[in-house]
Design a protein around this motif. Structure first.
Motif, PDB file in Angstrom:
ATOM      1  N   ARG A  13       0.861  -1.143   0.109  1.00 39.53           N
ATOM      2  CA  ARG A  13       0.038   0.054  -0.072  1.00 39.53           C
ATOM      3  C   ARG A  13       0.916   1.207  -0.038  1.00 39.53           C
ATOM      4  NH1 ARG A  13      -5.649   1.552   1.410  1.00 39.53           N
ATOM      5  NH2 ARG A  13      -5.659   3.600   1.375  1.00 39.53           N
ATOM      6  N   TYR A  14       1.935   1.207   0.741  1.00 37.18           N
ATOM      7  CA  TYR A  14       2.709   2.287   0.734  1.00 37.18           C
ATOM      8  C   TYR A  14       3.511   2.644  -0.702  1.00 37.18           C
ATOM      9  CZ  TYR A  14       6.326   5.704   2.577  1.00 37.18           C
ATOM     10  OH  TYR A  14       7.090   7.025   2.488  1.00 37.18           O
ATOM     11  N   MET A  15       3.723   1.668  -1.202  1.00 34.83           N
ATOM     12  CA  MET A  15       4.555   1.666  -2.425  1.00 34.83           C
ATOM     13  C   MET A  15       3.421   2.452  -3.353  1.00 34.83           C
ATOM     14  SD  MET A  15       5.914  -1.155  -5.171  1.00 34.83           S
ATOM     15  CE  MET A  15       4.324  -1.805  -5.736  1.00 34.83           C
ATOM     16  N   MET A  16       1.948   1.972  -3.376  1.00 37.24           N
ATOM     17  CA  MET A  16       1.088   2.483  -4.227  1.00 37.24           C
ATOM     18  C   MET A  16       0.723   3.982  -4.156  1.00 37.24           C
ATOM     19  SD  MET A  16       0.530   0.034  -6.036  1.00 37.24           S
ATOM     20  CE  MET A  16       0.590  -1.810  -6.165  1.00 37.24           C
ATOM     21  N   VAL A  17       0.969   4.537  -2.731  1.00 39.42           N
ATOM     22  CA  VAL A  17       0.615   5.732  -2.481  1.00 39.42           C
ATOM     23  C   VAL A  17       1.706   6.826  -2.575  1.00 39.42           C
ATOM     24  CG1 VAL A  17      -1.412   5.099  -1.423  1.00 39.42           C
ATOM     25  CG2 VAL A  17       0.598   5.671   0.037  1.00 39.42           C
ATOM     26  N   SER A  18       3.166   6.137  -2.829  1.00 38.87           N
ATOM     27  CA  SER A  18       4.307   6.807  -2.497  1.00 38.87           C
ATOM     28  C   SER A  18       4.264   7.827  -3.627  1.00 38.87           C
ATOM     29  CB  SER A  18       5.487   5.886  -2.151  1.00 38.87           C
ATOM     30  OG  SER A  18       5.556   5.127  -3.462  1.00 38.87           O
ATOM     31  N   CYS A  19       3.605   7.902  -4.953  1.00 41.27           N
ATOM     32  CA  CYS A  19       3.962   8.508  -6.066  1.00 41.27           C
ATOM     33  C   CYS A  19       2.387   8.995  -6.490  1.00 41.27           C
ATOM     34  CB  CYS A  19       4.772   8.099  -7.085  1.00 41.27           C
ATOM     35  SG  CYS A  19       4.193   6.781  -7.809  1.00 41.27           S
ATOM     36  N   GLN A  20       2.556  10.136  -7.191  1.00 43.47           N
ATOM     37  CA  GLN A  20       1.064  10.636  -7.744  1.00 43.47           C
ATOM     38  C   GLN A  20       0.619   9.629  -8.796  1.00 43.47           C
ATOM     39  OE1 GLN A  20      -0.168  12.043 -10.643  1.00 43.47           O
ATOM     40  NE2 GLN A  20      -1.655  13.193 -10.204  1.00 43.47           N
TER      41      GLN A  20
ATOM     42  N   PHE B 211      -0.446  19.430   3.476  1.00 43.18           N
ATOM     43  CA  PHE B 211      -1.003  18.123   3.027  1.00 43.18           C
ATOM     44  C   PHE B 211      -2.081  18.147   2.168  1.00 43.18           C
ATOM     45  CE2 PHE B 211      -4.104  14.638   3.842  1.00 43.18           C
ATOM     46  CZ  PHE B 211      -3.085  13.365   3.526  1.00 43.18           C
ATOM     47  N   ILE B 212      -3.289  19.286   2.546  1.00 43.28           N
ATOM     48  CA  ILE B 212      -4.292  19.805   1.925  1.00 43.28           C
ATOM     49  C   ILE B 212      -4.027  20.093   0.451  1.00 43.28           C
ATOM     50  CG2 ILE B 212      -6.188  21.143   1.854  1.00 43.28           C
ATOM     51  CD1 ILE B 212      -6.685  20.907   4.860  1.00 43.28           C
ATOM     52  N   ALA B 213      -2.725  21.269   0.527  1.00 40.12           N
ATOM     53  CA  ALA B 213      -2.510  21.695  -0.956  1.00 40.12           C
ATOM     54  C   ALA B 213      -2.107  20.668  -1.668  1.00 40.12           C
ATOM     55  CB  ALA B 213      -1.463  22.650  -0.589  1.00 40.12           C
TER      56      ALA B 213
ATOM     57  N   ASP C 126      -3.979  19.119  -5.365  1.00 37.73           N
ATOM     58  CA  ASP C 126      -3.289  19.160  -6.475  1.00 37.73           C
ATOM     59  C   ASP C 126      -3.448  17.516  -7.228  1.00 37.73           C
ATOM     60  OD1 ASP C 126      -1.848  19.934  -8.814  1.00 37.73           O
ATOM     61  OD2 ASP C 126       0.013  19.866  -7.655  1.00 37.73           O
ATOM     62  N   ASP C 127      -4.239  17.360  -7.766  1.00 40.33           N
ATOM     63  CA  ASP C 127      -4.623  16.241  -8.632  1.00 40.33           C
ATOM     64  C   ASP C 127      -4.125  14.964  -7.775  1.00 40.33           C
ATOM     65  OD1 ASP C 127      -5.596  14.730 -10.664  1.00 40.33           O
ATOM     66  OD2 ASP C 127      -3.797  14.780 -11.809  1.00 40.33           O
TER      67      ASP C 127
ATOM     68  N   ASN D 103      -1.947  14.429  -5.246  1.00 38.60           N
ATOM     69  CA  ASN D 103      -0.632  14.137  -5.242  1.00 38.60           C
ATOM     70  C   ASN D 103      -0.219  13.776  -4.055  1.00 38.60           C
ATOM     71  OD1 ASN D 103       2.368  14.493  -5.479  1.00 38.60           O
ATOM     72  ND2 ASN D 103       2.190  16.196  -6.393  1.00 38.60           N
ATOM     73  N   THR D 104      -0.319  12.406  -3.686  1.00 41.56           N
ATOM     74  CA  THR D 104      -0.051  11.654  -2.456  1.00 41.56           C
ATOM     75  C   THR D 104       1.716  11.583  -2.126  1.00 41.56           C
ATOM     76  OG1 THR D 104       0.213   9.512  -3.869  1.00 41.56           O
ATOM     77  CG2 THR D 104      -1.745  10.219  -2.515  1.00 41.56           C
ATOM     78  N   ALA D 105       2.466  11.871  -3.187  1.00 40.51           N
ATOM     79  CA  ALA D 105       4.067  11.851  -2.968  1.00 40.51           C
ATOM     80  C   ALA D 105       4.291  13.128  -2.199  1.00 40.51           C
ATOM     81  CB  ALA D 105       4.695  12.098  -4.454  1.00 40.51           C
ATOM     82  N   ASP D 106       3.441  14.475  -2.551  1.00 36.53           N
ATOM     83  CA  ASP D 106       3.672  15.608  -1.527  1.00 36.53           C
ATOM     84  C   ASP D 106       3.078  15.381  -0.243  1.00 36.53           C
ATOM     85  OD1 ASP D 106       5.498  16.442  -3.727  1.00 36.53           O
ATOM     86  OD2 ASP D 106       4.201  18.130  -4.426  1.00 36.53           O
ATOM     87  N   ALA D 107       2.011  14.708  -0.215  1.00 39.23           N
ATOM     88  CA  ALA D 107       1.138  14.597   0.821  1.00 39.23           C
ATOM     89  C   ALA D 107       1.746  13.918   1.762  1.00 39.23           C
ATOM     90  CB  ALA D 107      -0.144  13.979   0.626  1.00 39.23           C
ATOM     91  N   LEU D 108       2.642  12.877   1.329  1.00 40.41           N
ATOM     92  CA  LEU D 108       3.819  12.259   2.167  1.00 40.41           C
ATOM     93  C   LEU D 108       4.996  12.893   2.613  1.00 40.41           C
ATOM     94  CD1 LEU D 108       4.042   8.526   0.533  1.00 40.41           C
ATOM     95  CD2 LEU D 108       3.583   8.963   3.069  1.00 40.41           C
ATOM     96  N   ALA D 109       5.356  13.675   1.880  1.00 43.76           N
ATOM     97  CA  ALA D 109       6.406  14.867   2.290  1.00 43.76           C
ATOM     98  C   ALA D 109       5.758  15.589   3.444  1.00 43.76           C
ATOM     99  CB  ALA D 109       6.950  15.635   0.973  1.00 43.76           C
ATOM    100  N   ALA D 110       4.754  15.980   3.286  1.00 39.19           N
ATOM    101  CA  ALA D 110       4.288  16.873   4.529  1.00 39.19           C
ATOM    102  C   ALA D 110       3.906  16.189   5.763  1.00 39.19           C
ATOM    103  CB  ALA D 110       2.767  17.305   3.946  1.00 39.19           C
ATOM    104  N   ILE D 111       3.672  14.842   5.709  1.00 40.28           N
ATOM    105  CA  ILE D 111       3.911  13.956   6.893  1.00 40.28           C
ATOM    106  C   ILE D 111       5.138  13.766   7.447  1.00 40.28           C
ATOM    107  CG2 ILE D 111       3.053  11.614   7.666  1.00 40.28           C
ATOM    108  CD1 ILE D 111       0.732  11.488   5.739  1.00 40.28           C
TER     109      ILE D 111
END
Length: 379
Positions: free
Chosen positions: A258-265, A318-320, A324-325, A327-335
């Motif tokens: 699951r982590y791999m699947m959400v680690s990029c947009q 995280f919300i931003a 942005d379509d 973008n779970t990669a940037d959301a993970l970065a915020a986490i």
């Protein structure tokens, strides 16, 4: 549902589960429909090979699907309709298409006139001629045109069938989805999701059928996830680099998948490899360690203090990213920025109020991505 799901199937399961979770977290009420195709050529072939029946094959692999989906922490859909439970709705749409001249009977089959629908190709943004040139088309005298596709298949000896105005038979794949979408979500749905490989012909055909039958737009938005490669090669059985979710989970567990699947947009391709799954395990360990550290610090924390400012900052980042379509990669970065902030705060000896606020935001954000779901909490 004729086999175990493979890691390519797991990607839409995970990323569109995140989409659903995000909408709910932002306060939307979501109706999420995920259907099972429990009658088609592949199920019939599998049943014949095993000396079984199509319903037995479908039941077995639906059960196995739930094992993997639950392992991946995918929330159950609002409804999981099956094609075989919607034969009446399927026949109703086919009848409407025949009546309007969009479909015709030929032998025991019913076909859709692709060229009669003026919008054919609008999802893939390609004219019909280009699609025709690139398609694998069954050339047959039964069809009026090579691009026409089957809505109802006349029954061959030994195959499952239903009675219909066009004789005994079963539905084609594309029409099942149009019927179930209309029944459970209405004539126009908000968002239709799926893999990039489904744009043509499956989703083009869904649009053509639904819009011709209902006289209105089928879906406002389409979201298609990118492919998964294995060691930088396309996954295929012929190359011997084909992995089921069960295979990978038995070796590494479900959560790293699951982590791999959400680690990029979601639209970007993913490369599955030993190194990538190991990185996923290491990243998850950092998340679990942070959450455990909060719990440990809370046991000894003094009352008082206030929620730190960085919590709202990381939430907005995280919300931003998600807006942005997706973008779970940037959301993970915020986490992970939140994790860094929390670890610093703990080292400085934070008060109970601050730590509780950190725990709450950590749980919210990781929960939207469906991560950190295997925590062992003390009774």
């Amino acid at each position: 549902v004729y086999n175990y799901i493979h890691i390519g199937n797991a990607r839409p399961l995970c990323v569109f589960d995140v989409l659903r979770r995000y909408f709910e977290w932002r306060g939307y009420k979501v109706s999420f429909v995920q259907n099972f195709t429990d009658i088609d050529d592949k199920l019939i072939k599998r049943a014949n090979e095993e000396g079984s029946t199509v319903p037995e094959i479908a039941e077995r692999y639906i059960k196995e699907f739930w094992t993997d989906a639950d392992g991946l922490n995918v929330k159950h859909a609002t409804v999981n309709p099956r094609a075989t439970e919607n034969i009446e709705q399927i026949q109703s749409i086919i009848s409407a298409l025949v009546e309007k001249g969009y479909a015709y009977q030929s032998g025991g089959d019913v076909y859709y006139r692709a060229k009669k629908f003026s919008g054919y190709g609008k999802l893939s943004h390609q004219p019909l001629e280009d699609l025709e040139a690139g398609a694998r088309i069954d050339v047959t005298e039964i069809k009026e045109d090579p691009m026409d596709f089957c809505l109802w298949k006349g029954a061959k000896p030994g195959e499952p069938y239903w009675d219909s105005p066009w004789g005994k038979g079963r539905p084609g794949w594309h029409i099942e989805c149009s019927a179930m979408a209309c029944r459970y979500l209405g004539k126009t749905i908000d968002i239709h999701c799926g893999g990039l490989d489904l744009i043509f012909p499956h989703h083009e055909n869904e649009i053509a059928q639904s819009e011709a039958a209902n006289g209105c737009e089928f879906a406002h938005y389409w979201m298609h996830n990118g492919f998964i490669n294995v060691d930088n090669h396309k996954m295929s059985k012929s190359l011997g680099n084909f992995f089921t979710v069960r295979d990978v989970a038995e070796k590494y567990g479900y959560e790293p998948i699951r982590y791999m699947m959400v680690s990029c947009q979601y639209r970007s391709p993913i490369n599955y490899s030993y190194e990538v799954i190991e990185q996923a395990k290491n990243s998850l360990e950092r998340l679990y360690n942070c959450r455990d550290n909060i719990d440990f610090a809370l046991k000894n924390a003094k009352d008082g203090g206030e929620a730190p400012e960085f919590i709202e900052k990381r939430k907005q980042e995280f919300i931003a990213a998600m807006d942005d379509d997706l973008n779970t990669a940037d959301a993970l970065a915020a986490i992970f920025m939140l994790v860094r902030d929390i670890n610093t705060l703990i080292a400085e000896g934070a008060g109970k109020t601050a730590l509780e606020a950190c725990a709450d935001m950590f749980d919210q954000l990781t929960g939207v991505l469906g991560l950190v779901y295997n925590r062992k909490t003390e009774a």
